[in-house]
Design a protein around this motif. Structure first.
Motif, PDB file in Angstrom:
ATOM      1  N   ASN A  35       0.849  -1.223  -0.066  1.00  0.00           N
ATOM      2  CA  ASN A  35       0.160  -0.019  -0.119  1.00  0.00           C
ATOM      3  C   ASN A  35       0.807   1.268  -0.218  1.00  0.00           C
ATOM      4  N   THR A  36       1.704   1.277  -0.992  1.00  0.00           N
ATOM      5  CA  THR A  36       2.928   2.554  -0.907  1.00  0.00           C
ATOM      6  C   THR A  36       3.201   2.868  -2.387  1.00  0.00           C
ATOM      7  N   TYR A  47       2.514   1.855  14.413  1.00  0.00           N
ATOM      8  CA  TYR A  47       1.485   2.129  14.910  1.00  0.00           C
ATOM      9  C   TYR A  47       0.153   2.556  14.188  1.00  0.00           C
ATOM     10  N   TYR A  48       0.317   3.226  13.053  1.00  0.00           N
ATOM     11  CA  TYR A  48      -0.892   3.511  12.244  1.00  0.00           C
ATOM     12  C   TYR A  48      -1.351   2.115  11.414  1.00  0.00           C
ATOM     13  N   SER A  49      -0.616   1.203  11.422  1.00  0.00           N
ATOM     14  CA  SER A  49      -1.013  -0.011  10.830  1.00  0.00           C
ATOM     15  C   SER A  49      -2.219  -0.670  11.709  1.00  0.00           C
ATOM     16  N   THR A  61      -5.823   6.036   7.580  1.00  0.00           N
ATOM     17  CA  THR A  61      -4.801   6.881   7.489  1.00  0.00           C
ATOM     18  C   THR A  61      -3.958   6.865   6.376  1.00  0.00           C
ATOM     19  N   MET A  62      -3.572   7.912   5.985  1.00  0.00           N
ATOM     20  CA  MET A  62      -2.442   7.899   5.068  1.00  0.00           C
ATOM     21  C   MET A  62      -1.300   9.015   5.210  1.00  0.00           C
ATOM     22  N   TYR A 117      10.957   9.646  -1.040  1.00  0.00           N
ATOM     23  CA  TYR A 117       9.509  10.023  -0.617  1.00  0.00           C
ATOM     24  C   TYR A 117       8.405   8.937  -0.966  1.00  0.00           C
ATOM     25  N   PHE A 118       7.689   8.729   0.193  1.00  0.00           N
ATOM     26  CA  PHE A 118       6.642   7.869  -0.170  1.00  0.00           C
ATOM     27  C   PHE A 118       5.224   8.106   0.209  1.00  0.00           C
ATOM     28  N   ILE A 119       4.101   7.791  -0.145  1.00  0.00           N
ATOM     29  CA  ILE A 119       2.852   7.715   0.077  1.00  0.00           C
ATOM     30  C   ILE A 119       2.416   6.606   0.334  1.00  0.00           C
ATOM     31  N   TRP A 120       2.003   6.325   1.743  1.00  0.00           N
ATOM     32  CA  TRP A 120       1.657   5.071   2.435  1.00  0.00           C
ATOM     33  C   TRP A 120       0.137   4.965   2.927  1.00  0.00           C
ATOM     34  N   ALA A 121      -0.603   3.989   3.015  1.00  0.00           N
ATOM     35  CA  ALA A 121      -1.820   4.066   3.558  1.00  0.00           C
ATOM     36  C   ALA A 121      -2.021   2.783   4.340  1.00  0.00           C
TER      37      ALA A 121
END
Length: 445
Positions: free
Chosen positions: A115-116, A296-298, A304-305, A345-349
Motif C-alpha cells: 500500500n505504498t 502504529y498507524y497499521s 490513515t494516509m 519520498y513515499f505515500i503509504w496508507a
C-alpha cells in the motif's frame, strides 16, 4: 542637486538593475548579521516586488483558467487522517554509487512496499533552505519563479493564500502545523496562519521529549503526531497534520547524545568528511522511528494516509562529494548534479491503494498527487499542476527532468512544448502571488 542625482541614481541601480546579485548580496535570514539589519531590510524590500513574466497579461490568465476546471472531492475515499512529514535533511545517499556504507542506512524505508507509492523527489534546494520546500509542497508553486535566494515565507506569503491546509479545511479536516523547534524560524507563525492552519505546535508543545544530540528526536516528534490524530479523532474530527522534523539538522560534528554509531564508511570518505558518519547514524535513527510510526498507524482503526519526504540532502563537504563522484564537482554532468537534489519520498496508507515504485516527482507536485489519492477536492490550479506533472518530473535551479528521464540544464534548451508549459506555470503563479484576486475559484474550491 548633486545629492539628489546620486540618491536617485543609487536607488535606480539598487531596485531596478542586477547590481545586488552582481555584488553577491541577497536577502537571507542567516546573512542579516553579515549584511546588517538596514541593508538586509532594504534588500528584502527590493525583492518583495517581482517582475511580470514574459507573455503575462490578464487575458492570458483567463485563457488558461478556462482550460482547467476544478471538481468536488470524493468523501468516501477520504482518509480520516492525512499526515504529511517533511523530514529534516532526510536523504538516501545510496543513490551515489561511490558512497559504499558498511550497511544500509535506511532498511525499513527500502522494505516499505505494501500500500505504498514511492520514488525520488526533486528538491529546489540542497544542504539547506527547508522553508522553500515547505512552500512548494503546501502551495504547488515553484521557487524557481522567485528571485534567487529569496524565501517565500518571509516575502510572498499573504493572508488567505491557497494551500493544501486550506484545501483540507474545506473538506472538513482539523489542520495542524507542527515543528519541534523554535517558532521564530522562517516567519512560520504568520506563514502558517496565512496558509490556513487551525493550530500550530512547536518545541514547547512536546511533552518530555527524547533528545538526540540536542534536538527533539523523530521518535518524540512522531509520538506528538500520534497524539494529535488521537485527540482529533476522539473529538470526532478528521485530522490533517503537516510536520517538519528537526532531529537531523546540521551540523554533524556535535556530540553523540542518545545516538548510536551504527554505520561506517571507507577511510577515504571519512578522511574527506568525518561528520558524514554522524549523519548516517541519524538517518538510521530516523528509519527506526519511521518503522514505529508505520507500525502504529497499521494498527489504528481510522483510515490513515502518511506522506513522507526529505526536504533536502545534508550539507556535507565538497571534498566528500568529489570522492564520491571521482571528479571535480564542476566536471559533473547535469544528471550527476541533479543527484544532489533528490531525496526519498513515499505515500503509504493503512488501507488498500495501488502500489508503485520508481514514481519520481518534485516537491511542488507531491501535495497534488497525495490529495488525488486521498479524494480531496481539486481546484482548477491543481488540475493545471497535474498537467505540468505529466511533462515534468523535477524543476530545480540546476536543471529540469522530464517524464522520459531526460535532463536539461537550462530553460532555453527544453523542448518547445515543455518550455511553453513552464511559461504558463510562471504566469499563473505570478497572477496568484502578485497580479490577481486570490479568492477566485481557480485557486480555491
Amino acid at each position: 542637486m548633486l545629492l539628489w542625482v546620486l540618491t536617485l541614481g543609487y536607488s535606480f541601480a539598487f531596485f531596478k538593475t542586477d547590481m545586488l546579485p552582481d555584488l553577491g548580496i541577497y536577502t537571507q535570514q542567516w546573512v542579516t548579521q553579515r549584511n546588517g539589519f538596514a541593508l538586509n531590510f532594504t534588500v528584502a524590500l527590493r525583492y518583495s516586488s517581482v517582475e511580470k513574466p514574459d507573455g503575462y497579461s490578464h487575458d492570458a490568465v483567463l485563457e488558461l483558467k478556462d482550460q482547467y476546471q476544478g471538481r468536488d472531492g470524493d468523501e468516501a475515499r477520504q482518509p480520516v487522517n492525512l499526515i504529511v512529514i517533511m523530514n529534516e535533511s532526510f536523504s538516501d545517499l545510496t543513490i551515489f554509487d561511490g558512497l559504499d556504507p558498511s550497511e544500509d542506512p535506511t532498511p525499513f524505508l527500502h522494505s516499505l512496499t505494501e500500500n505504498t507509492v514511492k520514488g525520488w523527489m526533486y528538491s529546489p534546494v540542497t544542504g539547506g533552505g527547508t522553508a522553500s520546500v515547505e512552500f512548494e509542497y503546501l502551495t504547488g508553486f515553484s521557487t524557481l519563479f522567485q528571485p534567487p535566494h529569496t524565501v517565500a515565507y518571509q516575502l510572498y506569503v499573504k493572508e488567505d493564500m491557497p494551500s493544501l491546509a486550506a484545501l483540507a479545511g474545506s473538506a472538513g479536516y482539523d489542520t495542524t502545523a507542527f515543528h519541534p523547534y523554535k517558532s521564530s524560524g522562517w516567519n512560520r507563525p504568520i506563514a502558517y496562519q496565512d496558509l490556513g492552519f487551525d493550530h500550530q505546535l512547536y518545541e514547547e508543545d512536546v511533552e518530555d521529549p527524547y533528545l538526540i544530540r540536542h534536538y527533539i528526536s523523530d521518535r518524540s516528534d512522531y509520538e506528538t503526531v500520534m497524539e494529535t490524530t488521537r485527540s482529533a479523532n476522539a473529538a470526532g474530527q478528521k485530522c490533517f497534520v503537516f510536520n517538519v522534523t528537526m532531529q537531523n539538522h546540521s551540523g554533524y560534528s556535535q556530540g553523540w547524545n542518545n545516538l548510536e554509531r551504527t554505520i561506517d564508511l571507507p577511510d577515504q570518505l571519512k578522511n574527506a568528511d568525518s561528520s558524514a558518519i554522524q549523519y548516517l547514524a541519524l538517518a538510521r535513527a530516523s528509519d527506526d522511528a519511521l518503522k514505529q510510526l508505520i507500525e502504529y498507524y497499521s494498527q489504528v482503526e481510522e483510515p490513515t494516509m502518511v506522506v513522507l519526504f526529505g526536504d533536502h540532502q545534508p550539507p556535507l563537504s565538497n571534498d566528500l562529494y568529489k570522492d564520491i563522484y571521482g571528479k571535480e564537482l564542476d566536471e559533473r554532468s547535469v544528471d550527476e548534479l541533479l543527484e544532489q537534489y533528490v531525496t526519498p519520498y513515499f505515500i503509504w496508507a493503512n488501507f488498500d491503494i495501488d502500489e508503485a515504485e520508481g514514481v519520481d516527482t518534485g516537491s511542488n507536485f507531491i501535495g497534488m498527487q497525495a490529495s488525488l489519492l486521498a479524494g480531496y477536492p481539486q481546484t482548477g490550479y491543481m488540475k493545471f499542476l497535474a498537467r505540468v506533472n505529466e511533462t515534468f518530473t523535477g524543476i530545480t535551479p540546476v536543471g529540469y527532468v522530464l517524464k522520459d528521464g531526460s535532463a536539461y540544464e537550462d530553460r532555453e534548451s527544453l523542448p518547445e512544448d515543455a518550455r511553453e508549459l513552464l511559461d504558463q506555470y510562471e504566469i499563473l503563479q505570478y497572477y496568484n502571488l502578485f497580479g490577481g484576486d486570490q479568492a477566485e475559484e481557480f485557486f480555491y474550491v
